[in-house]
Each structure stands twice: as C-alpha cells, then as structure tokens.
Design a protein around this motif. Structure first.
Motif, PDB file in Angstrom:
ATOM      1  N   GLN A   1       3.662  -1.052  -4.921  1.00 38.63           N
ATOM      2  CA  GLN A   1       3.153  -0.103  -4.016  1.00 38.63           C
ATOM      3  C   GLN A   1       1.803   0.642  -4.714  1.00 38.63           C
ATOM      4  O   GLN A   1       0.851   0.545  -4.113  1.00 38.63           O
ATOM      5  CB  GLN A   1       3.868   0.924  -3.473  1.00 38.63           C
ATOM      6  CG  GLN A   1       4.901   0.725  -2.486  1.00 38.63           C
ATOM      7  CD  GLN A   1       5.801   1.762  -1.642  1.00 38.63           C
ATOM      8  OE1 GLN A   1       6.015   2.591  -2.345  1.00 38.63           O
ATOM      9  NE2 GLN A   1       6.503   1.461  -0.716  1.00 38.63           N
ATOM     10  N   THR A   2       1.851   0.736  -5.991  1.00 35.69           N
ATOM     11  CA  THR A   2       0.884   1.368  -6.714  1.00 35.69           C
ATOM     12  C   THR A   2       0.007   0.381  -6.866  1.00 35.69           C
ATOM     13  O   THR A   2      -1.284   1.119  -6.609  1.00 35.69           O
ATOM     14  CB  THR A   2       1.420   1.731  -8.188  1.00 35.69           C
ATOM     15  OG1 THR A   2       2.590   2.481  -8.114  1.00 35.69           O
ATOM     16  CG2 THR A   2       0.440   2.340  -8.804  1.00 35.69           C
ATOM     17  N   GLN A   3       0.172  -0.879  -7.171  1.00 39.48           N
ATOM     18  CA  GLN A   3      -0.858  -1.763  -7.449  1.00 39.48           C
ATOM     19  C   GLN A   3      -1.622  -1.905  -5.853  1.00 39.48           C
ATOM     20  O   GLN A   3      -2.813  -2.294  -6.005  1.00 39.48           O
ATOM     21  CB  GLN A   3      -0.477  -2.989  -8.087  1.00 39.48           C
ATOM     22  CG  GLN A   3       0.003  -2.783  -9.464  1.00 39.48           C
ATOM     23  CD  GLN A   3      -0.164  -4.136 -10.204  1.00 39.48           C
ATOM     24  OE1 GLN A   3      -1.057  -4.894  -9.865  1.00 39.48           O
ATOM     25  NE2 GLN A   3       0.916  -4.120 -11.360  1.00 39.48           N
ATOM     26  N   LEU A   4      -0.801  -2.205  -4.918  1.00 40.49           N
ATOM     27  CA  LEU A   4      -1.301  -2.311  -3.520  1.00 40.49           C
ATOM     28  C   LEU A   4      -2.185  -1.123  -3.143  1.00 40.49           C
ATOM     29  O   LEU A   4      -3.485  -1.320  -2.678  1.00 40.49           O
ATOM     30  CB  LEU A   4      -0.168  -2.373  -2.568  1.00 40.49           C
ATOM     31  CG  LEU A   4       0.178  -3.828  -2.420  1.00 40.49           C
ATOM     32  CD1 LEU A   4       1.439  -3.843  -1.416  1.00 40.49           C
ATOM     33  CD2 LEU A   4      -0.783  -4.743  -2.060  1.00 40.49           C
ATOM     34  N   ARG A   5      -1.861   0.081  -3.575  1.00 42.64           N
ATOM     35  CA  ARG A   5      -2.837   1.371  -3.328  1.00 42.64           C
ATOM     36  C   ARG A   5      -4.094   1.215  -3.998  1.00 42.64           C
ATOM     37  O   ARG A   5      -5.113   1.457  -3.380  1.00 42.64           O
ATOM     38  CB  ARG A   5      -1.872   2.576  -3.502  1.00 42.64           C
ATOM     39  CG  ARG A   5      -0.828   2.918  -2.674  1.00 42.64           C
ATOM     40  CD  ARG A   5      -0.371   4.335  -2.915  1.00 42.64           C
ATOM     41  NE  ARG A   5       0.752   4.601  -2.276  1.00 42.64           N
ATOM     42  CZ  ARG A   5       1.909   4.475  -2.814  1.00 42.64           C
ATOM     43  NH1 ARG A   5       2.040   4.225  -4.236  1.00 42.64           N
ATOM     44  NH2 ARG A   5       3.066   4.837  -2.088  1.00 42.64           N
ATOM     45  N   ASP A   6      -3.942   0.736  -5.442  1.00 44.20           N
ATOM     46  CA  ASP A   6      -5.231   0.635  -6.321  1.00 44.20           C
ATOM     47  C   ASP A   6      -5.990  -0.633  -5.429  1.00 44.20           C
ATOM     48  O   ASP A   6      -7.363  -0.556  -5.427  1.00 44.20           O
ATOM     49  CB  ASP A   6      -4.685   0.213  -7.599  1.00 44.20           C
ATOM     50  CG  ASP A   6      -4.361   1.568  -8.224  1.00 44.20           C
ATOM     51  OD1 ASP A   6      -4.349   2.573  -7.825  1.00 44.20           O
ATOM     52  OD2 ASP A   6      -3.717   1.379  -9.238  1.00 44.20           O
ATOM     53  N   LEU A   7      -5.351  -1.746  -4.984  1.00 44.18           N
ATOM     54  CA  LEU A   7      -6.085  -2.657  -4.446  1.00 44.18           C
ATOM     55  C   LEU A   7      -6.662  -2.350  -3.095  1.00 44.18           C
ATOM     56  O   LEU A   7      -7.851  -2.550  -2.842  1.00 44.18           O
ATOM     57  CB  LEU A   7      -5.007  -3.818  -4.219  1.00 44.18           C
ATOM     58  CG  LEU A   7      -5.866  -5.288  -3.478  1.00 44.18           C
ATOM     59  CD1 LEU A   7      -7.034  -5.797  -4.477  1.00 44.18           C
ATOM     60  CD2 LEU A   7      -4.668  -6.294  -3.360  1.00 44.18           C
ATOM     61  N   LEU A   8      -5.887  -1.822  -2.352  1.00 48.07           N
ATOM     62  CA  LEU A   8      -6.321  -1.241  -1.171  1.00 48.07           C
ATOM     63  C   LEU A   8      -7.908  -0.164  -1.322  1.00 48.07           C
ATOM     64  O   LEU A   8      -8.689  -0.342  -0.250  1.00 48.07           O
ATOM     65  CB  LEU A   8      -5.072  -0.549  -0.294  1.00 48.07           C
ATOM     66  CG  LEU A   8      -5.316  -0.437   1.212  1.00 48.07           C
ATOM     67  CD1 LEU A   8      -5.661  -1.635   1.922  1.00 48.07           C
ATOM     68  CD2 LEU A   8      -4.237   0.300   1.621  1.00 48.07           C
ATOM     69  N   GLU A   9      -7.541   0.688  -2.187  1.00 51.53           N
ATOM     70  CA  GLU A   9      -8.665   1.440  -2.444  1.00 51.53           C
ATOM     71  C   GLU A   9      -9.856   0.688  -2.633  1.00 51.53           C
ATOM     72  O   GLU A   9     -11.038   1.063  -2.167  1.00 51.53           O
ATOM     73  CB  GLU A   9      -8.386   2.381  -3.537  1.00 51.53           C
ATOM     74  CG  GLU A   9      -9.194   3.676  -3.875  1.00 51.53           C
ATOM     75  CD  GLU A   9      -8.660   4.597  -4.793  1.00 51.53           C
ATOM     76  OE1 GLU A   9      -9.790   5.123  -5.370  1.00 51.53           O
ATOM     77  OE2 GLU A   9      -7.680   4.764  -5.065  1.00 51.53           O
ATOM     78  N   ARG A  10      -9.842  -0.320  -3.675  1.00 51.75           N
ATOM     79  CA  ARG A  10     -11.061  -0.881  -4.125  1.00 51.75           C
ATOM     80  C   ARG A  10     -11.360  -1.853  -2.757  1.00 51.75           C
ATOM     81  O   ARG A  10     -12.653  -1.850  -2.549  1.00 51.75           O
ATOM     82  CB  ARG A  10     -10.673  -1.896  -5.148  1.00 51.75           C
ATOM     83  CG  ARG A  10     -11.833  -2.649  -5.615  1.00 51.75           C
ATOM     84  CD  ARG A  10     -11.571  -3.619  -6.833  1.00 51.75           C
ATOM     85  NE  ARG A  10     -12.860  -4.128  -7.198  1.00 51.75           N
ATOM     86  CZ  ARG A  10     -13.062  -5.231  -8.099  1.00 51.75           C
ATOM     87  NH1 ARG A  10     -11.883  -5.455  -8.794  1.00 51.75           N
ATOM     88  NH2 ARG A  10     -14.285  -5.812  -8.138  1.00 51.75           N
ATOM     89  N   LEU A  11     -10.509  -2.264  -2.030  1.00 48.11           N
ATOM     90  CA  LEU A  11     -10.924  -3.311  -0.909  1.00 48.11           C
ATOM     91  C   LEU A  11     -11.743  -2.325   0.070  1.00 48.11           C
ATOM     92  O   LEU A  11     -12.805  -2.775   0.659  1.00 48.11           O
ATOM     93  CB  LEU A  11      -9.846  -3.879  -0.123  1.00 48.11           C
ATOM     94  CG  LEU A  11      -9.102  -4.914  -1.010  1.00 48.11           C
ATOM     95  CD1 LEU A  11      -7.756  -5.365  -0.375  1.00 48.11           C
ATOM     96  CD2 LEU A  11      -9.819  -6.277  -1.499  1.00 48.11           C
ATOM     97  N   GLN A  12     -11.234  -1.259   0.419  1.00 46.79           N
ATOM     98  CA  GLN A  12     -11.800  -0.349   1.274  1.00 46.79           C
ATOM     99  C   GLN A  12     -13.296   0.152   0.827  1.00 46.79           C
ATOM    100  O   GLN A  12     -14.299   0.226   1.354  1.00 46.79           O
ATOM    101  CB  GLN A  12     -10.970   1.105   1.384  1.00 46.79           C
ATOM    102  CG  GLN A  12      -9.861   0.748   2.348  1.00 46.79           C
ATOM    103  CD  GLN A  12      -8.942   1.998   2.532  1.00 46.79           C
ATOM    104  OE1 GLN A  12      -8.497   2.497   1.531  1.00 46.79           O
ATOM    105  NE2 GLN A  12      -8.732   2.426   3.539  1.00 46.79           N
TER     106      GLN A  12
END
Length: 702
Positions: free
Chosen positions: A418-429
C-alpha cells in the motif's frame, strides 16, 4: 501442461484456467464453490480425470495456508504423483493488475522506462522490522525459532551487542558477513553460532548480516528482521540513535517487541517502552499500531485461563503507559525453536525430545490461536489447516510462532504494498496532471490562434467599403445640389424683394427694413448686419453706399453655382448639360445681374430703372433653371452611386477577397477541429485518471 488455480479466501471460491480460458466441467463447478480444505482433493481428482497428460503443473495463486494444504494433498495421494504445484507471487499478480489498469489509460508518460521501473519495484517490496526487548525476555530465541536454526546468541553473557540483520533469502546456506563503518570486514558461508558469537565479541564489528529463509520461506516479500542490543546492553550510543532514527524517519516503521510473561510490569520494560512511545509521538505515530507484541514463555502457564489473565494484565500495563490498542501474540519461542529444528530433520538431545513431546500436548491445550488478533475467518482457516498438518508441523503450530509469522507477513505485505502503491499513485497522478496541463495549454493555444484569424467575409467587407464610398459620393452630390439650388433661390429672393430693400434703405424706414428681413433675412445678412435697437446708423451708412455691394454678393453666389454645376457635370456618369443647357441660361442671368449692378449708381435707380426688367431677365430664368435642375438631380441620385461603384470595382480585389475568405474558413475549421479534439482528449484523460485511481484504491484498500 500448466493449470492456473486461483483461490479467493474471502469468498472461499476457486477458479481454474487453462491457456487463460476457464476449465469447464459440471463436477468441477460444485467443488470450485467450496473452501479449499473441502475441495482440494476432489478438484485434483477431477483434473486427473480431465487431463490425461503424464505430468502437469499447477500455478497456484492464493494464501500460503491454502497452498500448503494442496501441497500436502498431492504428497499424500499416490494418484497425484504426476502433479507439481508452484506458488505464484501475490505481488506479481498485483503488479499485473496495476499494469493492466495503466495500459487502459491514454497517458503516454506512464509508459516511459522510468515509470515502468517504479512499477517493477512493487514486486521487490522490502520491509524492515526492528526486534526489541529487555534482558532475558527471549528475543534471540524468538528469532532463532523464526529462522529455524540457532544463529542468534541466546546466552545472557553473550547476548546481542551488535545489530544483526536477518535478511530473508531462499538459500539454505545461510551466508553472512560482518561489517563496520568502512564496509565489510569478513564474509563466511554456512554460518555457525560460533562465528556469530566471535563477531559479536569483536569490538571492530559494528553490524552482522545473515542471509536466511525467514518463516520457513513463507515470506513472499523481502523482510529483514533486525536484532538489536537491549537497552541495558548499548555499547555504542549510535545503537539508540539508529532505532530512534528508524522510528522517526521511516514512514511505516514496524517493531517486534518481546515480553516475558513472567516479568510483566518491570521497570526495564516500562522505561524502554516510554522511550519508544516518546519517539513515536514526536513523529506523529502510534506505538501500538506499529508493534507486534510477542508474549513469550507462555509454556509456563498451566491453563488457557492463565493465558487470558496474563494477556489482560499486559494490556493494562501497556494502557497505563499510554500504549493501545495493541497486538498480543502468545508464543513459546523455546519449544518453537525445538519443533522447527526437529521439523528440519536435526537431531534433538533426548531431554529436549522428551520436553518437546510433553509441552506440545500442553501447548495444544492452551489454544494460543484463540488469543491472537486475527480476523475470525483467518482463525477458522488456520484451524482447518491445523487438522491437515503432519505431527512435526503441529508441534510447531501449537507454539504460536507460525501464527505470529502469518500475521507479520500479511500485515507487512499489505502495508508495504500500500505504501509503495500510494507513492506510485501519487507520481502517476502528477504525471497525468502534467499531461493534462500540457493538453490544456495546447488547447488554449489553438483557441487563441483561432481568435487571431482575420475576420471572415472579406468579400462582404470589400463590398461594404464600396457601398460606404458610394453613400459618401451620393451625399457629396446631394450637398452640391443643395448649394446650387440655394444659390439660385437666394438670388431670386433678393431680386424679388429688391424694391423693398431699396425703399427701406432709401427712406430709412426701419419698419420696411424689418419687413424685408422677414422674407430674405438670410440673404441680407450676407451683406449687412441686422440693425440694433439703438438707431439707424448702420442702415443710414448702408443707404449711402452704392447697391453694387449687394449685387456683387449674389453675383458670386451665381458664379459659384455655375462653377459647381460644371464640376458636377464632369464628375458624375451622367451629363447634365446634355439633359439641360444650364450654361446658357445661367450666363444670361449673370449678364443681366452684372448689367443691373453696373447701371445702378444709387438705390433709387434700382427701383425706377429696372423694376420691371427684373422679373423678365432674372427671376423667370432662375425659376426655369431650378425647375429643370430638380429632375436632373433625381436622375443623378438614381444612377450616379451605382455608376460610381462600378467604376471602383476591381475584379482582382474581388477574387482575392473570396480567396481570403476560403483560406480563413478552412483555417477556422482546422482550428475548431483541433480545439474540439483537445477538449475531448482532456475530458477522456480526466475520466480515465479518475477511473484508474478509484480501481486501484478499491482493489488495494488504499
């Protein structure tokens, strides 16, 4: 042949795929809707009947308990000998889902190597857990039980004085190295407890690293357990600083804190936990949320009631320190280590063998699973798994070690992913936002350039300009005619009222002068100011002047009218002289006027000499001229403006105007099409981004 077997623990259903297509069978269908503990053997039997291949492989996607249960069924049943089962990485499945969702979006920046590398990192999730305890709580024994080998020093005289990093690694060789600030000091393969103790006693060694399978290789991610010196055994101030730095700087720090069930509430534990709590609070985190509390040595408790009381005592103790709610895992690390060693095939000392057999029965009665902070369905799954375990596996299970391992793996996998996904999601956004802003700027540019196009209807503008010139021309002709007619009529009025004018001036009659001004005031004002109320001085002075001054004014007016008629005749596309010989008539009138002007030496001469000639030689011709010019004026107004326009028309300019109109229309259509495409693209990108974020957040409960 490869069969994909997907098992969803939440719904307790399975799905079988062959070459990405579902396997169809009436018998299979009913089994696929049942829990794995009931359906594993029937599903495998049905697959044997359906697939006649000599050998085939099952790629299993699901939790480890289900995987090991199926694995044991294959090992026990001879008819399943031709089946091989392999566990697929859950993280790999998750990454595949993320990639699928990303590929459905229009964002080109998401397909760059940099972003794809970030997605790949999801499969390489790493998490560190610092293992803490006060002296003699059994911390090292817990770690040895989790790795299934005695590598961490347990004797209190030789307990851990250095940080030991236990890095999850599939190799059974258990290689390791000792290091300090300068780097690696010594490496060794097949590490032994003696080597670790030697490194532990070496002042030059600051840290030890051991590559070993954790949790019997059941950790599906890169977990590192970090054994730390106890608070009473800090030989280096940096030990304390490192733990504090980990708590304060790590976004999601996890601790494994070992408590001795026989020493609950000691000052050592209270002081150490207060220090940890302070560090957590300073960084805005909660110690209770980030810590697995291992309650060790429960094998000394005689009954499950004693376990319950002890756990309640611990909760009260922690609550008094401001820590809560908490996760408590009762374990027997000593017997967990013995059971793991036996399970791995190592020979135990006779005394340990007997104690393990004895305490395994006692620990089974304690039902430690009942007290672990797991979801009800997870506990039920573990109970069903326990029934299918081999004796050696049951001996490990009842010590509680596998239960806490399961909890650690599940929580860390979820949290780390979840942590890495949040970081990835933030960058993707952010990347998507950049693309949206870029598209918005392009759309604004196109919109602006569209507004800067030359105005449409060049041809209309051209004709409008011609019409304006024509109207101005007509107005000019009109005004010229007005001046001509006014000059003629003014002269006529002057001549008609000339006797009155003469009489008024000669006899100095103010009343007659007023009467005269009533009819031809505008004309008289051209040569004399209106008399004022103070007397007759102006009239008297004027009466003494010869009448030539008056005649000369109207001579000039007639000459100007004649001149303007000639100019107009030359200017318009309609010959006035051909319609009416104005030149002859005006010439005669002017001669008569000049003759009268030259003959009259005084005003009385005007009245006596010319009174009867004026009507015949001046007034009548002027009337005739005016009457003839009026229809000519109408004719000129009718055709002159049209003729003027035709004179101005330039075919080349008309063609150029039409060509410009076509070019502008084409450019306008192109810009409108491009702008519309950008707006549709922006709308599609916004919707795609919203859908992607919603799906990822829902899938991974972010």
């Amino acid at each position: 042949m490869i069969i994909q077997w997907e098992y969803m623990r939440e719904t307790e259903t399975s799905r079988l795929l062959y070459k990405e297509e579902p396997l169809q069978s009436s018998n299979l269908y009913q089994y696929l809707q049942q829990p794995i503990e009931q359906s594993a053997s029937p599903i495998l039997s049905e697959l044997v009947n359906l697939l006649n291949d000599d050998e085939w492989t099952v790629h299993f996607s699901g939790d480890f308990d289900a995987y090991h249960f199926i694995q044991r069924q294959i090992q026990r049943e001879p008819t399943f000998n031709n089946i091989t089962i392999q566990k697929t990485n859950e993280l790999t499945s998750n990454i595949h889902y993320v990639r699928e969702q990303m590929n459905e979006t229009p964002f080109q920046s998401w397909r760059t190597p940099s972003i794809q590398s970030d997605v790949d990192q999801l499969e390489q999730v790493h998490a560190s857990i610092y293992v803490l305890a006060t002296m003699s709580a059994g911390k090292s024994t817990v770690l040895n039980a989790m790795i299934g080998k005695e590598l961490v020093p347990t004797d209190h005289l030789a307990s851990t004085s250095k940080f030991i990093h236990l890095v999850d690694h599939p190799s059974q060789e258990r290689n390791g190295w000792a290091s300090n600030e300068s780097g690696t000091i010594e490496k060794e393969k097949h590490l032994s407890l003696e080597t670790i103790q030697r490194w532990n006693a070496d002042p030059s060694v600051k840290q030890m690293t051991i590559e070993t399978p954790l949790f019997l290789g059941k950790a599906s991610m890169g977990i590192t357990l970090i054994d730390t010196p106890g608070p009473n055994n800090y030989q280096d101030a940096r030990h304390k600083e490192e733990i504090q730095r980990f708590i304060e700087q790590e976004e999601h720090p996890f601790l494994l804190y070992v408590l001795d069930v026989e020493k609950i509430g000691t000052d050592d534990d209270a002081n150490y936990l207060k220090t940890l709590q302070t560090w957590f609070e300073q960084s805005g985190k909660n110690l209770g949320d980030r810590t697995f509390f291992i309650v060790n040595k429960v094998d000394v408790l005689p009954s499950s009631e004693d376990v319950e009381r002890s756990l309640q005592h611990i909760r009260s103790f922690l609550k008094g320190l401001g820590i809560g709610p908490v996760r408590l895992f009762p374990v027997s690390a000593h017997f967990g280590l013995l059971a793991r060693l036996k399970q791995r095939g190592e020979t135990l000392r006779p005394r340990d063998e007997k104690l393990l057999a004895l305490y395994s029965e006692e620990l089974e009665k304690l039902q430690l699973l009942d007290y672990c902070p797991l979801e009800p369905f997870e506990k039920e799954t573990l109970r069903m798994t326990y029934d299918s375990l081999l004796p050696d596996e049951r001996d490990v299970f009842v010590t509680g070690i596998p239960i806490v391992e399961r909890a650690i793996v599940q929580l860390l996998e979820r949290e780390a992913l979840q942590t890495q996904l949040r970081d990835l999601l933030e960058r993707l956004q952010q990347e998507a936002k950049n693309e949206l802003e870029s598209a918005g700027r392009e759309c604004a540019r196109v919109s602006y350039e569209r507004t800067q196009l030359p105005k449409l209807e060049h041809e209309d503008v051209y004709w409008k300009a011609l019409m304006e010139k024509s109207i101005a021309y007509k107005r000019d002709v009109d005004q010229t005619f007005e001046k001509i007619i006014d000059a003629l009529q003014s002269t006529k009025r002057f001549v008609n009222y000339l006797p009155n004018t003469q009489q008024a001036l000669y006899y100095r009659s103010w009343k007659d002068a007023q009467h005269m001004q009533q009819f031809c005031a505008n004309d008289i004002q051209l040569v004399v100011k209106p008399p004022n109320d103070t007397g007759f001085s102006e009239i008297t002075d004027l009466a003494l002047q010869p009448p030539q001054d008056f005649f000369r004014v109207f001579q000039r007016k007639l000459e100007e009218a004649h001149h303007q008629l000639k100019e107009l005749d030359e200017r318009v596309n309609f010959k006035i002289s051909e319609q009416f010989p104005y030149d002859v008539f005006l010439h005669d009138v002017l001669e008569t006027l000049v003759s009268l002007m030259n003959s009259a030496s005084a005003w009385r001469d005007v009245n006596y000499v010319y009174n009867y000639q004026l009507q015949d030689f001046i007034t009548t011709p002027l009337d005739y001229i005016i009457q003839q010019l009026l229809p000519v004026r109408e004719k000129i107004e009718e055709i002159s403006s049209q003729s003027y326009i035709h004179q101005l028309i330039d075919p080349h300019h008309v063609a150029e105007a039409r060509r410009n109109d076509r070019e502008v229309k084409e450019a306008l259509q192109t810009y409108e099409k491009e702008e519309r495409a950008y707006r549709q693209q922006i709308e599609h990108m916004q919707q795609a981004l919203q859908t992607f974020v919603e799906r990822i957040e829902q899938q991974f409960q972010l």
